[in-house]
Design a protein around this motif. Structure first.
Motif, PDB file in Angstrom:
ATOM      1  N   ASN A 128      46.021  46.625  39.782  1.00 37.84           N
ATOM      2  CA  ASN A 128      45.641  45.840  40.957  1.00 37.84           C
ATOM      3  C   ASN A 128      45.008  46.721  42.026  1.00 37.84           C
ATOM      4  OD1 ASN A 128      46.383  43.303  40.064  1.00 37.84           O
ATOM      5  ND2 ASN A 128      48.457  43.432  40.881  1.00 37.84           N
ATOM      6  N   GLU A 129      45.602  47.888  42.244  1.00 38.59           N
ATOM      7  CA  GLU A 129      45.050  48.787  43.263  1.00 38.59           C
ATOM      8  C   GLU A 129      43.692  49.335  42.828  1.00 38.59           C
ATOM      9  OE1 GLU A 129      45.377  51.041  47.009  1.00 38.59           O
ATOM     10  OE2 GLU A 129      45.641  49.023  46.188  1.00 38.59           O
ATOM     11  N   THR A 130      43.545  49.605  41.539  1.00 41.73           N
ATOM     12  CA  THR A 130      42.248  50.051  41.023  1.00 41.73           C
ATOM     13  C   THR A 130      41.189  48.977  41.229  1.00 41.73           C
ATOM     14  OG1 THR A 130      43.342  51.423  39.345  1.00 41.73           O
ATOM     15  CG2 THR A 130      41.029  50.849  38.969  1.00 41.73           C
ATOM     16  N   LEU A 131      41.531  47.727  40.931  1.00 37.16           N
ATOM     17  CA  LEU A 131      40.580  46.625  41.104  1.00 37.16           C
ATOM     18  C   LEU A 131      40.289  46.354  42.580  1.00 37.16           C
ATOM     19  CD1 LEU A 131      41.855  44.150  38.367  1.00 37.16           C
ATOM     20  CD2 LEU A 131      39.768  45.526  38.303  1.00 37.16           C
ATOM     21  N   ARG A 132      41.234  46.666  43.451  1.00 39.91           N
ATOM     22  CA  ARG A 132      40.964  46.527  44.887  1.00 39.91           C
ATOM     23  C   ARG A 132      39.894  47.520  45.320  1.00 39.91           C
ATOM     24  NH1 ARG A 132      41.925  48.803  49.699  1.00 39.91           N
ATOM     25  NH2 ARG A 132      43.157  50.502  48.814  1.00 39.91           N
ATOM     26  N   LEU A 133      40.054  48.779  44.900  1.00 45.68           N
ATOM     27  CA  LEU A 133      39.120  49.811  45.328  1.00 45.68           C
ATOM     28  C   LEU A 133      37.785  49.757  44.585  1.00 45.68           C
ATOM     29  CD1 LEU A 133      41.566  52.845  45.640  1.00 45.68           C
ATOM     30  CD2 LEU A 133      40.358  51.710  47.512  1.00 45.68           C
ATOM     31  N   TYR A 134      37.831  49.330  43.326  1.00 38.88           N
ATOM     32  CA  TYR A 134      36.628  49.332  42.490  1.00 38.88           C
ATOM     33  C   TYR A 134      36.513  47.991  41.762  1.00 38.88           C
ATOM     34  CZ  TYR A 134      37.769  54.271  43.198  1.00 38.88           C
ATOM     35  OH  TYR A 134      38.107  55.478  43.752  1.00 38.88           O
ATOM     36  N   PRO A 135      36.234  46.913  42.485  1.00 43.31           N
ATOM     37  CA  PRO A 135      36.204  45.579  41.863  1.00 43.31           C
ATOM     38  C   PRO A 135      35.001  45.415  40.941  1.00 43.31           C
ATOM     39  CG  PRO A 135      35.425  45.454  44.119  1.00 43.31           C
ATOM     40  CD  PRO A 135      35.919  46.864  43.927  1.00 43.31           C
ATOM     41  N   PRO A 136      35.115  44.499  39.969  1.00 39.15           N
ATOM     42  CA  PRO A 136      34.009  44.304  39.030  1.00 39.15           C
ATOM     43  C   PRO A 136      32.687  43.936  39.699  1.00 39.15           C
ATOM     44  CG  PRO A 136      35.989  43.255  38.195  1.00 39.15           C
ATOM     45  CD  PRO A 136      36.301  43.708  39.589  1.00 39.15           C
ATOM     46  N   GLY A 137      32.717  43.043  40.677  1.00 42.80           N
ATOM     47  CA  GLY A 137      31.468  42.620  41.312  1.00 42.80           C
ATOM     48  C   GLY A 137      31.344  43.196  42.713  1.00 42.80           C
ATOM     49  N   TRP A 138      30.543  44.247  42.882  1.00 44.05           N
ATOM     50  CA  TRP A 138      30.446  44.883  44.193  1.00 44.05           C
ATOM     51  C   TRP A 138      29.546  44.083  45.134  1.00 44.05           C
ATOM     52  CZ3 TRP A 138      25.678  46.705  45.960  1.00 44.05           C
ATOM     53  CH2 TRP A 138      24.671  46.789  44.999  1.00 44.05           C
ATOM     54  N   MET A 139      28.599  43.317  44.582  1.00 46.33           N
ATOM     55  CA  MET A 139      27.751  42.462  45.407  1.00 46.33           C
ATOM     56  C   MET A 139      27.432  41.199  44.616  1.00 46.33           C
ATOM     57  SD  MET A 139      24.090  43.147  47.327  1.00 46.33           S
ATOM     58  CE  MET A 139      23.042  42.919  45.889  1.00 46.33           C
ATOM     59  N   MET A 140      27.690  40.054  45.218  1.00 47.44           N
ATOM     60  CA  MET A 140      27.419  38.770  44.582  1.00 47.44           C
ATOM     61  C   MET A 140      26.518  37.960  45.507  1.00 47.44           C
ATOM     62  SD  MET A 140      29.412  39.340  42.011  1.00 47.44           S
ATOM     63  CE  MET A 140      29.907  37.878  41.114  1.00 47.44           C
ATOM     64  N   THR A 141      25.725  37.079  44.911  1.00 47.77           N
ATOM     65  CA  THR A 141      24.819  36.262  45.715  1.00 47.77           C
ATOM     66  C   THR A 141      25.008  34.783  45.408  1.00 47.77           C
ATOM     67  OG1 THR A 141      23.055  36.511  44.062  1.00 47.77           O
ATOM     68  CG2 THR A 141      23.074  38.070  45.900  1.00 47.77           C
ATOM     69  N   ARG A 142      24.696  33.984  46.390  1.00 50.85           N
ATOM     70  CA  ARG A 142      24.695  32.530  46.251  1.00 50.85           C
ATOM     71  C   ARG A 142      23.410  31.990  46.887  1.00 50.85           C
ATOM     72  NH1 ARG A 142      28.322  33.714  43.475  1.00 50.85           N
ATOM     73  NH2 ARG A 142      30.429  32.845  43.328  1.00 50.85           N
ATOM     74  N   LEU A 196      22.763  33.946  50.268  1.00 50.76           N
ATOM     75  CA  LEU A 196      23.978  34.496  50.849  1.00 50.76           C
ATOM     76  C   LEU A 196      24.484  35.634  49.964  1.00 50.76           C
ATOM     77  CD1 LEU A 196      26.014  31.319  51.905  1.00 50.76           C
ATOM     78  CD2 LEU A 196      24.534  32.754  53.337  1.00 50.76           C
ATOM     79  N   VAL A 197      25.014  36.663  50.597  1.00 46.97           N
ATOM     80  CA  VAL A 197      25.554  37.823  49.902  1.00 46.97           C
ATOM     81  C   VAL A 197      27.001  38.002  50.328  1.00 46.97           C
ATOM     82  CG1 VAL A 197      25.359  40.328  49.584  1.00 46.97           C
ATOM     83  CG2 VAL A 197      23.285  38.945  49.912  1.00 46.97           C
ATOM     84  N   TYR A 198      27.877  38.299  49.391  1.00 45.13           N
ATOM     85  CA  TYR A 198      29.213  38.742  49.758  1.00 45.13           C
ATOM     86  C   TYR A 198      29.620  39.876  48.835  1.00 45.13           C
ATOM     87  CZ  TYR A 198      31.510  36.311  45.831  1.00 45.13           C
ATOM     88  OH  TYR A 198      31.918  35.902  44.589  1.00 45.13           O
ATOM     89  N   SER A 199      30.554  40.685  49.293  1.00 42.91           N
ATOM     90  CA  SER A 199      30.948  41.883  48.559  1.00 42.91           C
ATOM     91  C   SER A 199      32.460  41.993  48.515  1.00 42.91           C
ATOM     92  CB  SER A 199      30.353  43.133  49.219  1.00 42.91           C
ATOM     93  OG  SER A 199      30.915  44.308  48.657  1.00 42.91           O
ATOM     94  N   SER A 200      33.038  41.850  47.316  1.00 46.28           N
ATOM     95  CA  SER A 200      34.481  42.071  47.193  1.00 46.28           C
ATOM     96  C   SER A 200      34.814  43.530  47.465  1.00 46.28           C
ATOM     97  CB  SER A 200      34.973  41.649  45.807  1.00 46.28           C
ATOM     98  OG  SER A 200      34.225  42.274  44.789  1.00 46.28           O
ATOM     99  N   TYR A 201      33.905  44.440  47.177  1.00 45.49           N
ATOM    100  CA  TYR A 201      34.108  45.859  47.475  1.00 45.49           C
ATOM    101  C   TYR A 201      34.310  46.052  48.978  1.00 45.49           C
ATOM    102  CZ  TYR A 201      33.215  50.917  47.640  1.00 45.49           C
ATOM    103  OH  TYR A 201      33.315  52.273  47.857  1.00 45.49           O
ATOM    104  N   ALA A 202      33.412  45.493  49.779  1.00 40.84           N
ATOM    105  CA  ALA A 202      33.528  45.629  51.227  1.00 40.84           C
ATOM    106  C   ALA A 202      34.755  44.901  51.752  1.00 40.84           C
ATOM    107  CB  ALA A 202      32.264  45.094  51.902  1.00 40.84           C
ATOM    108  N   LEU A 203      35.002  43.707  51.256  1.00 40.95           N
ATOM    109  CA  LEU A 203      36.131  42.906  51.717  1.00 40.95           C
ATOM    110  C   LEU A 203      37.460  43.602  51.442  1.00 40.95           C
ATOM    111  CD1 LEU A 203      36.501  40.033  52.965  1.00 40.95           C
ATOM    112  CD2 LEU A 203      36.899  39.220  50.649  1.00 40.95           C
TER     113      LEU A 203
END
Length: 456
Positions: free
Chosen positions: A315-329, A348-355
């Motif tokens: 879980n901590e690994t996926l928090r720091l290095y998530p599969p999708g660093w930038m997604m678009t809609r 629209l752009v969102y980033s689980s990495y940034a979040l």
């Protein structure tokens, strides 16, 4: 016009990202340091305008706004530059289809990803990784990134299709897939279409591998259709799926696209997460010690519920290095977000990495701390702050598969080996299709606990 934000109870900040250049817009910082650039934008606003050449886009920075976008996939539809390029490999599949196609396709594919069916794949995962680790030698060096990608690709192929039917085609698929994945990534990050129509050696190699891959998979589908037997694999599940609501099944083209989607995701997601986890465990030896203790105590288990610390590490690994660093809609109809009007067609752009690295959500956000996923601390994580596999109706359908393979594989490695990064190796996050890394050469040290078990 549809407005999903409650502007009567919340005051949102809408801003423009700094560093805009004439004509180029924000293409330079997105190209040079995209992870750092996207992560910095929350300092400027909840919704931040980016200029991608001539095309304006908005980065959704606040977790509540991201949640609202993900909860309304009809208004904020799948699409944008990234997803257009994925069609080179996946066509129109569950991972990149528009809203109008998604519900039917999800209903058809869902039975193949039920937990009961996924659990049956664990032996394939175990055997492939065990065969690889049997080749490791004490004090030897393994280039772990390439090695684990090869292992997860073999697992994905064998889970997907029976070697009794696919036969030698499996090896051909595995040789073509990396070429197509690399070519697709290059087209995503440098989307100048004209460059990829030139008859360069790289372009010819990409097109040849893509054509061969397509023909191989279609040939396997045809052979499955002729055999008419359920082999207990994922391909059999896809071919037998029937949606009662629409009275339809998956077409051969749709099955082909799902196969490509699964192979790409199954290879990249698990291998990349394992690499980052083992890299962080080498840097955090107390975390590694606790992981080894759990692996020794629960040797041979396939019950994920008992692997609590291993799951915290993942879980901590996926928090720091998530599969999708930038997604678009893509905004499908005139609407507003954060009280700001968005016309149809807006990106629209969102980033689980940034979040997931936002210090407002995660104290000491850049530190690797598996204990932040202890039950009491995990309960303090705000809803919507941790979304490595997305959320809502379009959450990744293979999340349970990926978690099972990653947790079991990490336990299996930890039971036998300690891995140490070769001194002087520079490891950095590289934003590709996932938050990837370059070469990861690691020295293999056998565990004393394993030696005692084998001696017994």
């Amino acid at each position: 016009m549809r407005d999903l934000t409650d502007i009567n109870t919340r005051s949102w900040t809408v801003a423009t990202a700094p560093g805009r250049l004439p004509v180029l817009g924000h293409a330079v910082p997105l190209r040079r340091a995209p992870l750092e650039f996207l992560t910095s934008l929350s300092q400027h606003g909840d919704l931040v305008r980016l200029d991608l050449g001539r095309h304006p886009a908005y980065m959704v920075c606040h977790k509540d706004l991201v949640s609202q976008v993900l909860r309304d996939p009809r208004t904020f539809d799948w699409g944008g530059p990234f997803y257009e390029k994925t069609k080179l490999l996946m066509g129109n599949t569950l991972g990149n289809c528009p809203y109008r196609d998604h519900r039917r396709m999800r209903r058809l594919v869902q039975p193949s990803f039920r937990l009961s069916r996924i659990a049956s794949y664990s032996k394939v995962m175990h055997d492939e990784l065990a065969a690889e680790m049997d080749t490791w030698r004490p004090g030897g060096t393994v280039e772990l990134n390439d090695t684990l990608h090869a292992v997860t690709a073999r697992v994905g192929a064998k889970v997907l299709m029976s070697t009794d039917i696919a036969g030698d085609a499996v090896e051909q698929i595995l040789s073509c897939l990396p070429i197509v994945m690399d070519g697709m990534y290059r087209r995503v990050v440098a989307p100048w279409a004209g460059l990829y129509r030139l008859p360069t050696p790289g372009n010819r190699r990409f097109e040849a591998a893509r054509t061969q891959l397509r023909d191989l998979v279609h040939g396997i589908i045809a052979e499955y259709r002729r055999a008419g037997v359920d082999h207990g694999d994922l391909m059999s599940g896809l071919l037998s799926a029937h949606d009662e609501e629409s009275d339809t099944a998956l077409t051969d083209v749709e099955v082909h696209d799902m196969v490509m989607n699964f192979l790409a995701a199954a290879t990249e997601t698990t291998a990349t997460a394992l690499c980052w986890a083992l890299y962080e465990l080498d840097r955090n030896r107390e975390c590694e010690r606790r992981l080894h203790a759990e692996a020794d105590r629960l040797a041979g288990t396939d019950d994920l519920s008992t692997l609590t610390y291993t799951r915290q590490v993942i879980n901590e690994t996926l928090r720091l290095y998530p599969p999708g660093w930038m997604m678009t809609r893509i905004v499908s109809e005139d609407t507003s977000l954060a009280g700001h009007p968005l016309p149809a067609g807006t990106i629209l752009v969102y980033s689980s990495y940034a979040l997931q690295r936002d210090p407002r959500m995660f104290p000491d956000a850049d530190r690797f701390d598996p204990d932040r996923w202890l039950s009491d601390r995990a309960a303090e994580v705000p809803p919507g702050a941790m979304i490595p596999f997305g959320s809502g109706s379009r959450k990744c359908i293979g999340d349970n598969f990926a978690m099972m393979e990653t947790v079991l594989s990490l336990t299996q490695i930890a039971a036998r080996w300690s891995l140490r990064l070769v001194p002087g190796t520079k490891v950095r996050a590289e934003p590709r299709a996932l938050v990837a890394m370059g070469p990861l050469p690691m020295v293999t040290h056998p565990r004393r606990a394993t030696t005692r078990q084998e001696a017994a």
